[in-house]
Design a protein around this motif. Sequence first.
Motif, mmCIF file in Angstrom:
data_model
loop_
_atom_site.group_PDB
_atom_site.id
_atom_site.type_symbol
_atom_site.label_atom_id
_atom_site.label_comp_id
_atom_site.label_asym_id
_atom_site.label_seq_id
_atom_site.Cartn_x
_atom_site.Cartn_y
_atom_site.Cartn_z
ATOM 1 N N VAL A 42 1.361 -1.690 -2.179
ATOM 2 C CA VAL A 42 2.866 -1.176 -1.489
ATOM 3 C C VAL A 42 2.681 -0.142 -3.043
ATOM 4 N N ALA A 43 2.031 -0.264 -3.829
ATOM 5 C CA ALA A 43 2.456 0.473 -5.564
ATOM 6 C C ALA A 43 1.671 1.662 -4.633
ATOM 7 N N THR A 44 0.438 1.657 -4.687
ATOM 8 C CA THR A 44 -0.364 2.382 -4.029
ATOM 9 C C THR A 44 0.269 3.463 -3.172
ATOM 10 N N ALA A 45 0.762 2.472 -1.874
ATOM 11 C CA ALA A 45 2.030 3.377 -0.720
ATOM 12 C C ALA A 45 2.792 4.305 -1.378
ATOM 13 N N ARG A 46 3.239 3.686 -2.639
ATOM 14 C CA ARG A 46 4.395 4.843 -3.363
ATOM 15 C C ARG A 46 3.833 6.091 -4.126
ATOM 16 N N GLY A 47 3.051 5.290 -4.355
ATOM 17 C CA GLY A 47 1.912 7.240 -5.308
ATOM 18 C C GLY A 47 1.841 7.695 -3.973
ATOM 19 N N ALA A 48 1.295 7.180 -3.008
ATOM 20 C CA ALA A 48 0.894 7.883 -2.009
ATOM 21 C C ALA A 48 1.773 8.987 -1.506
ATOM 22 N N LEU A 49 2.732 8.558 -1.149
ATOM 23 C CA LEU A 49 4.690 9.157 -0.577
ATOM 24 C C LEU A 49 4.484 10.356 -1.786
ATOM 25 N N ALA A 50 5.013 9.802 -2.816
ATOM 26 C CA ALA A 50 5.098 10.573 -4.006
ATOM 27 C C ALA A 50 3.976 11.581 -4.156
ATOM 28 N N ARG A 51 3.527 11.418 -3.944
ATOM 29 C CA ARG A 51 2.072 12.981 -3.896
ATOM 30 C C ARG A 51 2.014 13.300 -2.287
ATOM 31 N N GLY A 52 2.368 12.690 -1.319
ATOM 32 C CA GLY A 52 2.281 13.143 -0.262
ATOM 33 C C GLY A 52 1.473 13.105 0.974
ATOM 34 N N VAL A 54 -0.640 12.082 3.400
ATOM 35 C CA VAL A 54 0.145 10.634 4.440
ATOM 36 C C VAL A 54 -0.877 9.903 4.908
ATOM 37 N N GLN A 55 -2.681 10.309 4.408
ATOM 38 C CA GLN A 55 -3.675 8.985 4.742
ATOM 39 C C GLN A 55 -3.096 7.952 4.270
ATOM 40 N N THR A 56 -2.988 7.436 2.657
ATOM 41 C CA THR A 56 -3.863 6.807 1.842
ATOM 42 C C THR A 56 -2.398 6.279 2.409
ATOM 43 N N LYS A 57 -1.517 6.629 2.108
ATOM 44 C CA LYS A 57 0.454 5.445 2.525
ATOM 45 C C LYS A 57 0.169 5.199 3.338
ATOM 46 N N CYS A 58 -0.169 5.661 4.995
ATOM 47 C CA CYS A 58 -0.373 4.934 6.033
ATOM 48 C C CYS A 58 -1.275 4.066 5.938
ATOM 49 N N GLY A 59 -2.654 4.011 4.751
ATOM 50 C CA GLY A 59 -3.176 3.276 4.479
ATOM 51 C C GLY A 59 -2.958 1.905 4.574
ATOM 52 N N ARG A 98 10.437 -3.686 7.185
ATOM 53 C CA ARG A 98 11.290 -2.920 6.026
ATOM 54 C C ARG A 98 9.770 -2.490 5.466
ATOM 55 N N LEU A 99 8.641 -2.448 5.558
ATOM 56 C CA LEU A 99 7.190 -1.669 4.972
ATOM 57 C C LEU A 99 7.019 -1.333 6.918
ATOM 58 N N ILE A 100 7.264 -1.525 7.666
ATOM 59 C CA ILE A 100 7.282 -0.035 9.028
ATOM 60 C C ILE A 100 8.528 0.831 8.406
ATOM 61 N N GLN A 101 9.332 0.104 8.942
ATOM 62 C CA GLN A 101 10.311 1.280 8.361
ATOM 63 C C GLN A 101 10.399 2.510 7.406
ATOM 64 N N ALA A 102 9.778 1.719 6.105
ATOM 65 C CA ALA A 102 9.407 3.090 4.900
ATOM 66 C C ALA A 102 8.126 3.733 5.524
ATOM 67 N N ASN A 103 7.505 3.421 6.326
ATOM 68 C CA ASN A 103 6.484 4.096 6.544
ATOM 69 C C ASN A 103 7.276 5.309 7.617
ATOM 70 N N ALA A 104 7.348 5.311 8.619
ATOM 71 C CA ALA A 104 8.053 5.963 9.382
ATOM 72 C C ALA A 104 9.019 6.786 9.250
ATOM 73 N N ARG A 105 9.102 6.309 7.973
ATOM 74 C CA ARG A 105 10.639 7.079 7.221
ATOM 75 C C ARG A 105 10.716 7.863 6.199
ATOM 76 N N ASN A 106 8.926 7.447 5.452
ATOM 77 C CA ASN A 106 8.827 8.112 4.714
ATOM 78 C C ASN A 106 9.607 7.675 2.982
ATOM 79 N N ASP A 107 10.336 6.363 3.300
ATOM 80 C CA ASP A 107 11.288 5.940 2.177
ATOM 81 C C ASP A 107 10.923 5.142 0.613
#
Length: 146
Positions: A42-52, A54-59, A98-107
């Motif tokens: 989750v922390a890695t996803a958050r960092g990837a989301l902040a950097r834009g 997408v591939q790392t966030k989804c993974g 919530r993870l599925i929603q966060a992924n879909a909404r970039n939240d």
Amino acid sequence: MFTAFTPRSASAYQRINVETSMHTMDQHQLVSLLLDGLLQAVATARGALARGDVQTKCGSITKALRILEEGLMTALDREAGGEVAANLEAVYDYALRRLIQANARNDDTMLQEVSRLIEPIVQAWKEMKNNSHEASQIAQLVPAEA
């Protein structure tokens, strides 16, 4: 003779180490690793989301989902665990959604929410292990009655 070091070969050794370790560790350690891995993903996803990224966030979110579904939820002993297992299952199910929603909404707020839900479970799990270790040490000091 020798080949140069490659990340692929290091990955193979790491995978073998993890697989070997899983056969020698107790269930408590395994669940602890899964919980830590979930928070890390989750922390890695958050960092990837902040950097834009997408591939790392989804993974990373996919990894977190797999840990929840294939690891933590399947490890629950619903019979012996009773109400505690049922409550954990409800938390894990909510975190999945919530993870599925966060992924879909970039939240990022939803990702933070999942971390905040899981962190107390991680702490309680670690305290439970420490308390059981202390209890076994005390039991060794008390002489058995004849």
